[in-house]
Design an enzyme around this catalytic site. Structure first.
Site, short mmCIF file in Angstrom:
data_model
loop_
_atom_site.label_atom_id
_atom_site.label_comp_id
_atom_site.label_asym_id
_atom_site.label_seq_id
_atom_site.Cartn_x
_atom_site.Cartn_y
_atom_site.Cartn_z
N ARG A 64 0.82 -1.23 0.00
CA ARG A 64 0.00 0.00 0.00
C ARG A 64 0.85 1.27 0.00
NH1 ARG A 64 -2.68 -3.46 -1.09
NH2 ARG A 64 -4.70 -4.11 -0.30
N SER A 123 -11.18 -0.60 2.49
CA SER A 123 -10.57 -0.86 3.80
C SER A 123 -10.16 0.47 4.42
CB SER A 123 -9.33 -1.73 3.65
OG SER A 123 -9.68 -2.95 3.07
N GLU A 154 -5.88 3.91 5.77
CA GLU A 154 -5.55 3.73 4.36
C GLU A 154 -6.02 4.90 3.48
OE1 GLU A 154 -5.86 -0.34 2.73
OE2 GLU A 154 -6.74 0.61 0.98
C1 LIG Z 1 -15.58 -0.50 -2.19
C2 LIG Z 1 -14.09 -0.24 -2.26
C3 LIG Z 1 -13.21 -1.31 -2.36
C4 LIG Z 1 -11.81 -1.10 -2.44
N1 LIG Z 1 -10.98 -2.17 -2.52
C5 LIG Z 1 -9.64 -1.97 -2.61
C6 LIG Z 1 -8.74 -3.10 -2.70
O1 LIG Z 1 -9.14 -4.24 -2.71
N2 LIG Z 1 -7.41 -2.83 -2.77
C7 LIG Z 1 -6.92 -1.57 -2.79
O2 LIG Z 1 -5.67 -1.40 -2.88
N3 LIG Z 1 -7.74 -0.49 -2.72
C8 LIG Z 1 -9.07 -0.66 -2.62
N4 LIG Z 1 -9.91 0.42 -2.52
C9 LIG Z 1 -9.36 1.78 -2.48
C10 LIG Z 1 -9.34 2.48 -3.86
O3 LIG Z 1 -10.27 1.94 -4.72
C11 LIG Z 1 -7.96 2.44 -4.50
O4 LIG Z 1 -6.98 2.96 -3.65
C12 LIG Z 1 -7.94 3.21 -5.83
O5 LIG Z 1 -6.75 2.93 -6.53
C13 LIG Z 1 -8.02 4.73 -5.65
O6 LIG Z 1 -8.08 5.30 -6.93
P1 LIG Z 1 -8.89 6.62 -7.22
O7 LIG Z 1 -8.71 6.95 -8.65
O8 LIG Z 1 -10.27 6.51 -6.74
O9 LIG Z 1 -8.07 7.65 -6.33
P2 LIG Z 1 -8.61 8.85 -5.35
O10 LIG Z 1 -9.43 8.22 -4.30
O11 LIG Z 1 -9.28 9.86 -6.22
O12 LIG Z 1 -7.26 9.39 -4.81
C14 LIG Z 1 -6.50 8.62 -3.90
C15 LIG Z 1 -5.10 9.22 -3.81
O13 LIG Z 1 -4.44 9.01 -5.06
C16 LIG Z 1 -4.07 10.29 -5.61
N5 LIG Z 1 -4.27 10.19 -7.06
C17 LIG Z 1 -5.34 9.71 -7.74
N6 LIG Z 1 -5.11 9.80 -9.05
C18 LIG Z 1 -3.88 10.36 -9.20
C19 LIG Z 1 -3.08 10.72 -10.31
N7 LIG Z 1 -3.50 10.55 -11.56
N8 LIG Z 1 -1.87 11.28 -10.08
C20 LIG Z 1 -1.41 11.48 -8.82
N9 LIG Z 1 -2.12 11.15 -7.73
C21 LIG Z 1 -3.34 10.60 -7.93
C22 LIG Z 1 -4.99 11.31 -4.97
O14 LIG Z 1 -4.39 12.59 -4.98
C23 LIG Z 1 -5.10 10.73 -3.58
O15 LIG Z 1 -3.95 11.08 -2.84
C24 LIG Z 1 -11.32 0.22 -2.43
C25 LIG Z 1 -12.21 1.31 -2.34
C26 LIG Z 1 -13.59 1.07 -2.25
C27 LIG Z 1 -14.53 2.24 -2.17
#
Ligand SMILES: Cc1cc2nc3c(=O)[nH]c(=O)nc-3n(C[C@H](O)[C@H](O)[C@H](O)COP(=O)(O)OP(=O)(O)OC[C@H]3O[C@@H](n4cnc5c(N)ncnc54)[C@H](O)[C@@H]3O)c2cc1C
Length: 373
Positions: A167, A243, A350
């Site tokens: 992570r 999580s 997280e």
């Molecule tokens: C129901 C559910 C289940 C999930 N299951 C998992 C799992 O099994 N495993 C897991 O690892 N995660 C899980 N997650 C967490 C999440 O989905 C991941 O961490 C995902 O990769 C976040 O991506 P996002 O585009 O939504 O980022 P955001 O939530 O929009 O941003 C998260 C972080 O990443 C940064 N970020 C996003 N895009 C960029 C970019 N292009 N450049 C620089 N920084 C950026 C943001 O600034 C922020 O700091 C889950 C979430 C939910 C709601």
């Protein structure tokens, strides 16, 4: 590029929580990213990169700066130049991650089938080295392209340069907030066997079965849905950020202390499979945060105001409807404090905290925040 003012952020997050962004823009190209960076720099305002909003808790006051939503779309697939027979998926940051997994599975390309159903964008995947059910993106990432907000230039990183661990990557650790990821290249294996090494996933198939990539991805989705870890329209159990706490990586000595404290042998996993994290986890094991939380006395469905522990998964904190960020944090604090009192381990959050000030989320309260802007 249109810059909007006072844009509510809650609808852009899976929690459905958070106040407005002082300024808000959507980048459809690398040019837009550079333009937004220059705009924020000229005005001396902080810039926050928004992907799918699935790993965020936005404060009730919102974010006093520019929120840049990643809308870059496009994917190019080519043969790897090393004649390994593998393929490179060059994928722009705003693409929906689950769509990429579906596309790869349909094309019989192995490497990300266990990451089916994870919400968010491509650009979010390297940030916390997304992982689930025995796979992490670190093992398939070939290159990450990003805009450097400090040097104001584009730069490309190899997987090793990304500093992946459980992570974690340079993007959420040493270089937090410095880079805007615009493209991620994944190296996948056509005709490759699926990864079925996670015990729960193995149990989904008969012992001698040789499931296809599509069957493994479908099994992962079913498991995720049973835990409220799949975004399903109208399902209140998935109004979360997945999580809420990371699984702590501990020493054998800490494991013995936890066993003594609980009177039970704690479950354990190897620390950081596939992470390429060097030797930092040597001699350490990962202990499920969910187990610690349950042993500390919290059951699924535990409620505090409009925040609750999911009734299907102890590790997910959910918005029961109309919850504030403060209510989510209050529950997180209660959980982290109780686990620490009982086991001497501080759970680390997280999700990324956006728009909070230190007095709201102090290092000593609900686990060290992964980001503070
Ligand atoms: C129901 C559910 C289940 C999930 N299951 C998992 C799992 O099994 N495993 C897991 O690892 N995660 C899980 N997650 C967490 C999440 O989905 C991941 O961490 C995902 O990769 C976040 O991506 P996002 O585009 O939504 O980022 P955001 O939530 O929009 O941003 C998260 C972080 O990443 C940064 N970020 C996003 N895009 C960029 C970019 N292009 N450049 C620089 N920084 C950026 C943001 O600034 C922020 O700091 C889950 C979430 C939910 C709601």
């Amino acid at each position: 590029m249109l810059i909007e003012e006072n844009k509510p952020l809650a609808p852009f997050t899976t929690f459905g929580i958070g106040g407005p962004a002082r300024w808000f823009a959507e980048a459809a190209s690398e040019g837009d990213v550079a333009e937004a960076a220059a705009w924020a720099n000229e005005r001396g305002v902080p810039l926050f990169v928004l992907g799918g909003g699935s790993n965020l808790l936005v404060s009730d006051a919102g974010f006093d700066g520019l929120v840049l939503r990643m809308g870059l779309r496009g994917i190019a697939i080519s043969l790897a130049p090393d004649r390994s027979g593998q393929v490179i998926y060059e994928t722009t940051a705003g693409e929906e991650w689950n769509g990429i997994v579906e596309r790869a599975v349909l094309a019989d390309c192995a490497g990300i089938e266990c990451l089916a159903g994870i919400p968010g964008t491509v650009g979010g995947t390297p940030v916390q080295n997304v992982g689930a059910y025995g796979q992490e993106v670190a093992s398939v990432i070939e290159r990450v392209r990003a805009f450097d907000l400090k040097e104001r230039a584009f730069i490309e990183f190899s997987a090793v340069e990304c500093g992946f661990a459980y992570r974690r990557s340079r993007f959420n650790a040493t270089d937090r907030g410095r880079y805007v990821v615009t493209r991620v290249d994944y190296r996948l294996t056509p005709g490759g066997a699926p990864t079925v090494r996670y015990a729960e996933l193995q149990r989904a198939f008969p012992e001698d079965a040789q499931p296809s990539l599509a069957e493994v991805a479908a099994a992962v989705r079913r498991l995720r849905q049973s835990k409220g870890m799949l975004l399903v329209e109208g399902d209140p159990e998935c109004r979360s950020a997945g999580s809420f706490f990371k699984n702590p990586v501990v020493t054998e000595e800490q494991m013995r202390a936890i066993a003594a404290g609980s009177g039970k042998e704690p479950p354990r996993f190897p620390a950081g499979p596939n992470s390429g994290s060097g030797t930092e986890n040597e001699g350490r094991v990962k202990i499920p945060a969910a187990w610690l939380i349950e042993q500390a006395g919290f059951a699924k469905g535990y409620t505090l105001g409009k925040a609750a522990i999911s009734s299907r998964h102890t590790l997910a904190i959910i918005n029961r409807g109309g919850a504030t960020a403060a209510e989510i944090l209050a529950l997180a604090s209660q959980i982290a404090d109780t686990v620490e009192e009982k086991f001497g381990i501080r759970l680390e959050m997280e999700p990324v905290m956006v728009g909070f000030v230190l007095s709201q989320v102090s290092e000593s309260r609900p686990g060290a925040p992964t980001s503070m802007r």
